[in-house]
Design an enzyme around this catalytic site. Structure first.
Site, PDB file in Angstrom:
ATOM      1  N   SER A  57     -16.965  45.338 105.900  1.00 58.79           N
ATOM      2  CA  SER A  57     -15.879  45.567 106.852  1.00 58.79           C
ATOM      3  C   SER A  57     -14.876  46.550 106.287  1.00 58.79           C
ATOM      4  CB  SER A  57     -15.177  44.227 107.099  1.00 58.79           C
ATOM      5  OG  SER A  57     -13.924  44.431 107.713  1.00 58.79           O
ATOM      6  N   TYR A 111     -10.353  36.804 104.867  1.00 59.78           N
ATOM      7  CA  TYR A 111     -11.624  37.317 105.388  1.00 59.78           C
ATOM      8  C   TYR A 111     -11.992  38.630 104.687  1.00 59.78           C
ATOM      9  CZ  TYR A 111     -14.629  39.784 108.724  1.00 59.78           C
ATOM     10  OH  TYR A 111     -15.634  40.503 109.311  1.00 59.78           O
ATOM     11  N   LYS A 134     -15.204  39.602 102.064  1.00 62.76           N
ATOM     12  CA  LYS A 134     -16.087  40.772 102.203  1.00 62.76           C
ATOM     13  C   LYS A 134     -16.083  41.587 100.906  1.00 62.76           C
ATOM     14  CE  LYS A 134     -17.495  40.513 106.516  1.00 62.76           C
ATOM     15  NZ  LYS A 134     -18.912  40.217 106.784  1.00 62.76           N
TER      16      LYS A 134
HETATM   17  O1  LIG Z   1      -4.263  39.715 121.020  1.00 64.00           O
HETATM   18  C1  LIG Z   1      -4.167  40.714 120.288  1.00 64.00           C
HETATM   19  C2  LIG Z   1      -5.136  41.029 119.314  1.00 64.00           C
HETATM   20  C3  LIG Z   1      -4.935  42.152 118.529  1.00 64.00           C
HETATM   21  N1  LIG Z   1      -3.861  42.940 118.691  1.00 64.00           N
HETATM   22  C4  LIG Z   1      -3.705  44.173 117.870  1.00 64.00           C
HETATM   23  O2  LIG Z   1      -4.848  44.972 118.082  1.00 64.00           O
HETATM   24  C5  LIG Z   1      -5.217  45.663 116.887  1.00 64.00           C
HETATM   25  C6  LIG Z   1      -6.646  45.281 116.544  1.00 64.00           C
HETATM   26  O3  LIG Z   1      -6.696  43.909 116.238  1.00 64.00           O
HETATM   27  P1  LIG Z   1      -8.092  43.106 116.136  1.00 64.00           P
HETATM   28  O4  LIG Z   1      -8.940  43.412 117.320  1.00 64.00           O
HETATM   29  O5  LIG Z   1      -7.784  41.684 115.872  1.00 64.00           O
HETATM   30  O6  LIG Z   1      -8.819  43.789 114.894  1.00 64.00           O
HETATM   31  P2  LIG Z   1      -8.373  43.860 113.350  1.00 64.00           P
HETATM   32  O7  LIG Z   1      -7.269  42.943 113.049  1.00 64.00           O
HETATM   33  O8  LIG Z   1      -8.187  45.308 113.045  1.00 64.00           O
HETATM   34  O9  LIG Z   1      -9.679  43.285 112.622  1.00 64.00           O
HETATM   35  C7  LIG Z   1     -10.974  43.625 113.090  1.00 64.00           C
HETATM   36  O10 LIG Z   1     -11.449  44.739 112.439  1.00 64.00           O
HETATM   37  C8  LIG Z   1     -11.726  44.566 111.062  1.00 64.00           C
HETATM   38  C9  LIG Z   1     -12.176  45.892 110.503  1.00 64.00           C
HETATM   39  O11 LIG Z   1     -13.447  46.115 110.851  1.00 64.00           O
HETATM   40  C10 LIG Z   1     -12.751  43.475 110.907  1.00 64.00           C
HETATM   41  O12 LIG Z   1     -13.039  43.288 109.564  1.00 64.00           O
HETATM   42  C11 LIG Z   1     -12.237  42.225 111.508  1.00 64.00           C
HETATM   43  O13 LIG Z   1     -13.251  41.255 111.433  1.00 64.00           O
HETATM   44  C12 LIG Z   1     -11.901  42.434 112.918  1.00 64.00           C
HETATM   45  O14 LIG Z   1     -11.306  41.272 113.422  1.00 64.00           O
HETATM   46  C13 LIG Z   1      -4.201  45.242 115.842  1.00 64.00           C
HETATM   47  O15 LIG Z   1      -3.202  46.219 115.797  1.00 64.00           O
HETATM   48  C14 LIG Z   1      -3.616  43.928 116.386  1.00 64.00           C
HETATM   49  O16 LIG Z   1      -2.289  43.705 116.012  1.00 64.00           O
HETATM   50  C15 LIG Z   1      -2.900  42.657 119.646  1.00 64.00           C
HETATM   51  O17 LIG Z   1      -1.912  43.364 119.802  1.00 64.00           O
HETATM   52  N2  LIG Z   1      -3.098  41.542 120.424  1.00 64.00           N
END
Ligand SMILES: O=c1ccn([C@@H]2O[C@H](COP(=O)(O)OP(=O)(O)O[C@H]3O[C@H](CO)[C@@H](O)[C@H](O)[C@H]3O)[C@@H](O)[C@H]2O)c(=O)[nH]1
Length: 281
Positions: free
Chosen positions: A62, A87, A91
């Site tokens: 990841s 998490y 990884k």
């Molecule tokens: O309800 C939500 C969920 C997410 N976000 C935002 O959306 C973006 C993306 O968030 P998310 O989809 O949760 O992805 P990440 O936190 O970037 O993590 C993902 O991407 C990583 C990199 O690949 C992986 O390792 C993880 O498993 C995966 O969850 C971030 O800025 C969050 O703050 C929101 O604003 N609202």
């Protein structure tokens, strides 16, 4: 001959793996393994592989191994280990185990695929992401709001130093991700790669949360109401890939853009408005 190993903690990873396994068919020695815990999974799996003389492995890593980026776009040479979540650490630890294993025993070869943000669904609308309970990730949340299953999206953080203040990520379609696995298997099978090698699987483009909301609203023709909320602990401001190594060495490039990611997600969500369990009833 080759094992795609899979430490799945997110259902979107499953979607990519099922598609990849389907594509490679019989060249997989092991069935899909579903491990909830990276470290436990690693030791069980490596032992089982050794017993069956299977020493080639594709690992689902990841972009979280990079932690808060020191530079962008992220190359595979960016330092790893300063992860912002348990998490991500799991990884990272697993990558370190695989590096040591490959360095200490030349029978072993491992390709670590560092996924950026997998989203989307198969274009058939039959394979998609159905999180248990409230989604943690952005795309399934947006999709459930659009279909009317949840009232509003919470946007975590609007004061990041990004184009519009919301978090920026490199979203990648799961079918592109699946093809990355196929290319990695081909590479391992050819014997051209020895030891441990990491590859970024991303598009190279960063989209903000609000850009994703707008793209999804356009693809679905539905409103996606949202409310601004404080930052979520462990989130970083911005992350996107330099995927040059995968292009040059694996002959892999992401082909699907944000419109297709949103359209395929919406197609699946419409076919399964309440997820798989409800669809079966
Ligand atoms: O309800 C939500 C969920 C997410 N976000 C935002 O959306 C973006 C993306 O968030 P998310 O989809 O949760 O992805 P990440 O936190 O970037 O993590 C993902 O991407 C990583 C990199 O690949 C992986 O390792 C993880 O498993 C995966 O969850 C971030 O800025 C969050 O703050 C929101 O604003 N609202």
């Amino acid at each position: 001959m080759i094992l795609i190993t899979i430490f799945l903690q997110h259902k979107i990873d499953c979607v990519a793996h099922f598609a990849a396994l389907k594509a490679v068919g019989e060249s997989c020695k092991f069935p899909l393994q579903y491990y909830q815990n990276n470290i436990t999974g690693t030791s069980i799996l490596l032992e089982a592989m050794t017993e069956t003389n299977c020493f080639n492995l594709v690992y689902s890593s990841s972009a979280t191994v990079y932690g808060e980026p020191e530079f962008l776009p992220l190359t595979e040479d960016h330092p790893t280990g300063k992860c912002t979540s348990p998490y991500g650490k799991s990884k990272y630890f697993t990558e370190e185990i695989l590096k040591d294993l490959c360095a200490s025993d030349n029978r072993w070869n491992a390709i670590s695929l560092r996924y950026f943000n997998p989203v989307g669904a198969h274009s058939s609308g039959r394979i998609g992401e159905d999180p248990n309970g409230e989604p943690n990730n952005l795309m399934p949340y947006i999709s459930q709001v659009a279909v009317g299953r949840r009232p509003v999206l919470h946007v975590y953080g609007t004061d990041y130093p990004t184009k519009d203040g919301t978090g920026v990520r490199d979203y990648i379609h799961i079918v592109d991700l699946a093809m990355g696995h196929v290319r990695a298997l081909d590479k391992l099978g050819s014997g051209e790669i020895r030891g441990f090698t990491a590859y970024n699987l991303g598009t190279g483009a960063g989209y903000s949360v609000l850009e994703m909301v707008n793209a999804f609203a356009e693809a679905s023709g539905r409103q996606v109401p949202y409310e601004k909320c404080p930052r979520r602990p462990g989130d970083i401001a911005e992350s996107y890939a330099d995927a040059t190594r995968a292009a040059e060495s694996l002959n892999w490039r992401a082909e699907k853009g944000i419109k297709e990611m949103c359209a395929d997600t919406w197609n699946w969500q419409q076919s399964n408005p309440n997820g798989y369990a409800a669809s079966k009833l």
